[in-house]
Design a protein around this motif. Structure first.
Motif, mmCIF file in Angstrom:
data_model
loop_
_atom_site.group_PDB
_atom_site.id
_atom_site.type_symbol
_atom_site.label_atom_id
_atom_site.label_comp_id
_atom_site.label_asym_id
_atom_site.label_seq_id
_atom_site.Cartn_x
_atom_site.Cartn_y
_atom_site.Cartn_z
ATOM 1 N N ILE A 81 0.838 -1.203 0.000
ATOM 2 C CA ILE A 81 0.000 0.000 0.000
ATOM 3 C C ILE A 81 0.872 1.252 0.000
ATOM 4 C CG2 ILE A 81 -1.644 1.332 1.361
ATOM 5 C CD1 ILE A 81 -2.871 -1.322 2.280
ATOM 6 N N ALA A 82 1.925 1.225 0.811
ATOM 7 C CA ALA A 82 2.834 2.377 0.847
ATOM 8 C C ALA A 82 3.531 2.561 -0.503
ATOM 9 C CB ALA A 82 3.862 2.183 1.967
ATOM 10 N N LEU A 83 3.969 1.411 -1.109
ATOM 11 C CA LEU A 83 4.622 1.489 -2.413
ATOM 12 C C LEU A 83 3.663 2.003 -3.483
ATOM 13 C CD1 LEU A 83 7.111 0.923 -4.158
ATOM 14 C CD2 LEU A 83 6.294 -1.445 -4.417
ATOM 15 N N GLU A 84 2.417 1.501 -3.429
ATOM 16 C CA GLU A 84 1.415 1.941 -4.400
ATOM 17 C C GLU A 84 1.143 3.433 -4.246
ATOM 18 O OE1 GLU A 84 -3.139 0.798 -5.809
ATOM 19 O OE2 GLU A 84 -2.211 -0.167 -4.088
ATOM 20 N N THR A 85 1.052 3.883 -2.998
ATOM 21 C CA THR A 85 0.836 5.309 -2.757
ATOM 22 C C THR A 85 2.009 6.138 -3.279
ATOM 23 O OG1 THR A 85 -0.435 4.751 -0.767
ATOM 24 C CG2 THR A 85 0.347 7.023 -0.984
ATOM 25 N N GLU A 86 3.217 5.620 -3.024
ATOM 26 C CA GLU A 86 4.406 6.332 -3.518
ATOM 27 C C GLU A 86 4.430 6.384 -5.042
ATOM 28 O OE1 GLU A 86 9.292 6.073 -3.113
ATOM 29 O OE2 GLU A 86 7.974 4.622 -2.105
ATOM 30 N N GLN A 87 4.135 5.211 -5.661
ATOM 31 C CA GLN A 87 4.105 5.169 -7.120
ATOM 32 C C GLN A 87 3.013 6.078 -7.692
ATOM 33 O OE1 GLN A 87 3.703 1.037 -8.091
ATOM 34 N NE2 GLN A 87 5.896 0.608 -7.795
ATOM 35 N N TYR A 88 1.870 6.117 -7.011
ATOM 36 C CA TYR A 88 0.783 6.987 -7.470
ATOM 37 C C TYR A 88 1.211 8.451 -7.408
ATOM 38 C CZ TYR A 88 -3.728 9.362 -7.506
ATOM 39 O OH TYR A 88 -4.767 10.204 -7.800
ATOM 40 N N ASN A 89 1.851 8.813 -6.294
ATOM 41 C CA ASN A 89 2.326 10.193 -6.178
ATOM 42 C C ASN A 89 3.383 10.503 -7.235
ATOM 43 O OD1 ASN A 89 0.642 10.609 -3.946
ATOM 44 N ND2 ASN A 89 2.211 9.947 -2.482
ATOM 45 N N GLU A 90 4.288 9.522 -7.460
ATOM 46 C CA GLU A 90 5.302 9.715 -8.489
ATOM 47 C C GLU A 90 4.665 9.850 -9.868
ATOM 48 O OE1 GLU A 90 8.063 6.547 -8.228
ATOM 49 O OE2 GLU A 90 9.027 7.284 -6.389
ATOM 50 N N SER A 91 3.615 9.015 -10.122
ATOM 51 C CA SER A 91 2.942 9.098 -11.418
ATOM 52 C C SER A 91 2.284 10.453 -11.619
ATOM 53 C CB SER A 91 1.900 7.982 -11.538
ATOM 54 O OG SER A 91 0.844 8.171 -10.593
ATOM 55 N N ILE A 92 1.726 11.013 -10.536
ATOM 56 C CA ILE A 92 1.117 12.343 -10.635
ATOM 57 C C ILE A 92 2.185 13.380 -10.971
ATOM 58 C CG2 ILE A 92 -0.023 14.154 -9.319
ATOM 59 C CD1 ILE A 92 -1.567 12.017 -7.827
ATOM 60 N N VAL A 93 3.340 13.258 -10.289
ATOM 61 C CA VAL A 93 4.434 14.197 -10.561
ATOM 62 C C VAL A 93 4.924 14.041 -11.995
ATOM 63 C CG1 VAL A 93 6.785 14.853 -9.916
ATOM 64 C CG2 VAL A 93 5.104 14.287 -8.137
ATOM 65 N N ILE A 94 5.089 12.776 -12.415
ATOM 66 C CA ILE A 94 5.547 12.521 -13.783
ATOM 67 C C ILE A 94 4.543 13.060 -14.802
ATOM 68 C CG2 ILE A 94 6.020 10.693 -15.459
ATOM 69 C CD1 ILE A 94 7.172 9.043 -13.138
ATOM 70 N N LYS A 95 3.256 12.844 -14.530
ATOM 71 C CA LYS A 95 2.220 13.337 -15.437
ATOM 72 C C LYS A 95 2.255 14.851 -15.529
ATOM 73 C CE LYS A 95 -2.753 13.086 -16.314
ATOM 74 N NZ LYS A 95 -4.055 12.569 -15.815
ATOM 75 N N GLU A 96 2.418 15.501 -14.358
ATOM 76 C CA GLU A 96 2.495 16.956 -14.377
ATOM 77 C C GLU A 96 3.720 17.429 -15.162
ATOM 78 O OE1 GLU A 96 2.468 18.047 -10.301
ATOM 79 O OE2 GLU A 96 0.294 17.766 -10.034
ATOM 80 N N ASN A 97 4.853 16.728 -14.952
ATOM 81 C CA ASN A 97 6.060 17.086 -15.709
ATOM 82 C C ASN A 97 5.871 16.863 -17.200
ATOM 83 O OD1 ASN A 97 7.410 17.795 -13.351
ATOM 84 N ND2 ASN A 97 8.274 15.747 -13.066
ATOM 85 N N GLN A 98 5.232 15.742 -17.551
ATOM 86 C CA GLN A 98 4.989 15.465 -18.961
ATOM 87 C C GLN A 98 4.072 16.509 -19.585
ATOM 88 O OE1 GLN A 98 3.510 11.436 -18.955
ATOM 89 N NE2 GLN A 98 5.560 10.528 -19.001
#
Length: 390
Positions: A81-98
């Motif tokens: 769950i912690a990893l999924e949350t981290e990955q989700y947050n990273e994906s949001i950051v990556i999406k914003e950067n993209q």
């Protein structure tokens, strides 16, 4: 017999003979077989109890193991769950950067499109200017002709063709700036002497103006020969309709149409058809047929009970030969620059400059062409000097 003061005493026990059924009964009156059976049953219950205790111990061990595994699974789940949350947050950051990078790329694309369009416009402008500089005049002057002799034709078909050779030398433009003048002399030596002298002073209504003579540097020029051959037996046909029938049928229909003499046609030697461009080349056996067809410019084409009008033109072959790029050197022309500003009009200044540089006392000579620009800029054109070889 009754005693005084109490109940009668119990009668004495009967004596049982020693031989009467003593084999299966012990002192407590319980049969020996039943005791053995109870002992066996007790042993069985003891075994069952031991098995139950053992199963209980095993179940406790299993429970402890299950609890440990459950705890490990819970820990793994928390990590996931912690990893999924981290990955989700990273994906949001990556999406914003993209998205940010995509916006930057879009903006860069818009800028590049503007720059490309600007370059295209500049290229079109320069191409138009170049085409104007290299254009061939349509008005061809009349020339007197004379018979020079007979030539043996290498090819029979060549006699039917009309050939011409054009020698083309493009004019080289030169932009004359404000307060500059161009002078072309009849003699090259005069121009070179004035250039070597450098500075000159011209009198203008009691006023002296200084100027400097210098050579001219021109851009590159081109010259070439254009050989044009007009076929005497072939014609070009365009605007052929694109019909849903095989190419062979269209070729046959074209041959039949151009075979009809009532429209000026004649016997056809060959037909070449191109569906993509909607064009064809018709080759006749007799040259006069091709001449009759091109005079009409439009020719009827009937197919599938429909009538079309085809465009007809001569078959012309053009070959570019002896293309040369050269640097023009106008040795008879000088450029007068750094001319001081005066109040007189442009024509008066030009006349005084011409008078000054025509005098031999000023190292001048006969002037062929002169042009002075007082304000703005003007375009001068140079062409190959065939007469003087310069």
């Amino acid at each position: 017999m009754q005693h005084d003061g109490g109940p009668d005493p119990e009668p004495p026990a009967r004596s049982v003979p020693a031989t009467a059924n003593m084999k299966g009964i012990d002192d407590s009156g319980i049969q020996i077989d039943e005791v053995d059976s109870l002992k066996e049953e007790l042993e069985k219950w003891k075994e069952r109890l031991e098995k139950a205790e053992k199963q209980k111990d095993d179940l406790l061990l299993l429970k402890l193991s299950a609890d440990e595994e459950r705890k490990q699974a819970e820990d793994e789940l928390k990590k996931l769950i912690a990893l999924e949350t981290e990955q989700y947050n990273e994906s949001i950051v990556i999406k914003e950067n993209q998205e940010r990078n995509l916006n930057v790329v879009k903006q860069q694309n818009i800028e590049l499109q503007k720059e490309i369009q600007k370059l295209k416009d500049d290229l079109a402008e320069k191409s138009s200017k170049l085409s104007q500089d290299l254009r061939i005049k349509r008005e061809i002057p009349k020339k007197k002709m004379k018979f020079t002799g007979m030539e043996k034709a290498e090819n029979k078909d060549a006699v039917l063709n009309t050939c011409c050779l054009l020698h083309v030398a493009a004019k080289i433009p030169f932009r004359l700036q404000q307060r500059q003048a161009l002078l072309t002399f009849e003699e090259e030596d005069v121009a070179q002497k004035l250039i070597r002298r450098g500075k000159h002073t011209v009198s203008l209504d009691k006023q002296k103006i200084d100027m400097e003579a210098m050579p001219i540097t021109l851009e590159k020029g081109v010259k070439f020969e254009l050989r044009v051959t007009i076929s005497g037996e072939k014609i070009n046909v365009s605007e052929v309709p694109d019909l849903p029938i095989p190419d062979e049928w269209i070729r046959d229909k074209l041959e039949l149409n151009f075979y009809k003499s009532k429209h000026g046609g004649g016997e056809v030697k060959d037909v070449t058809y191109d569906r993509r461009s909607g064009t064809a080349i018709i080759t006749f056996l007799r040259p006069e047929v091709a001449d009759n067809c091109v005079r009409r410019t439009k020719y009827p084409f009937c197919i599938n009970e429909k009538r079309f009008m085809l465009s007809v033109s001569p078959s012309i072959e053009k070959h570019l030969e002896k293309f040369q790029v050269f640097y023009g050197i106008p040795k008879r022309t000088i450029l007068l620059s750094a001319i001081q500003e005066v109040k007189e009009d442009e024509e008066s200044v030009q006349d005084m400059i011409e008078i000054h540089f025509q005098k031999p006392s000023n190292d001048g000579g006969e002037i062929e062409t002169i042009k002075y620009v007082g304000t703005g800029t003007k375009l001068a054109c140079f062409e190959e000097d065939l007469e003087n070889g310069a």
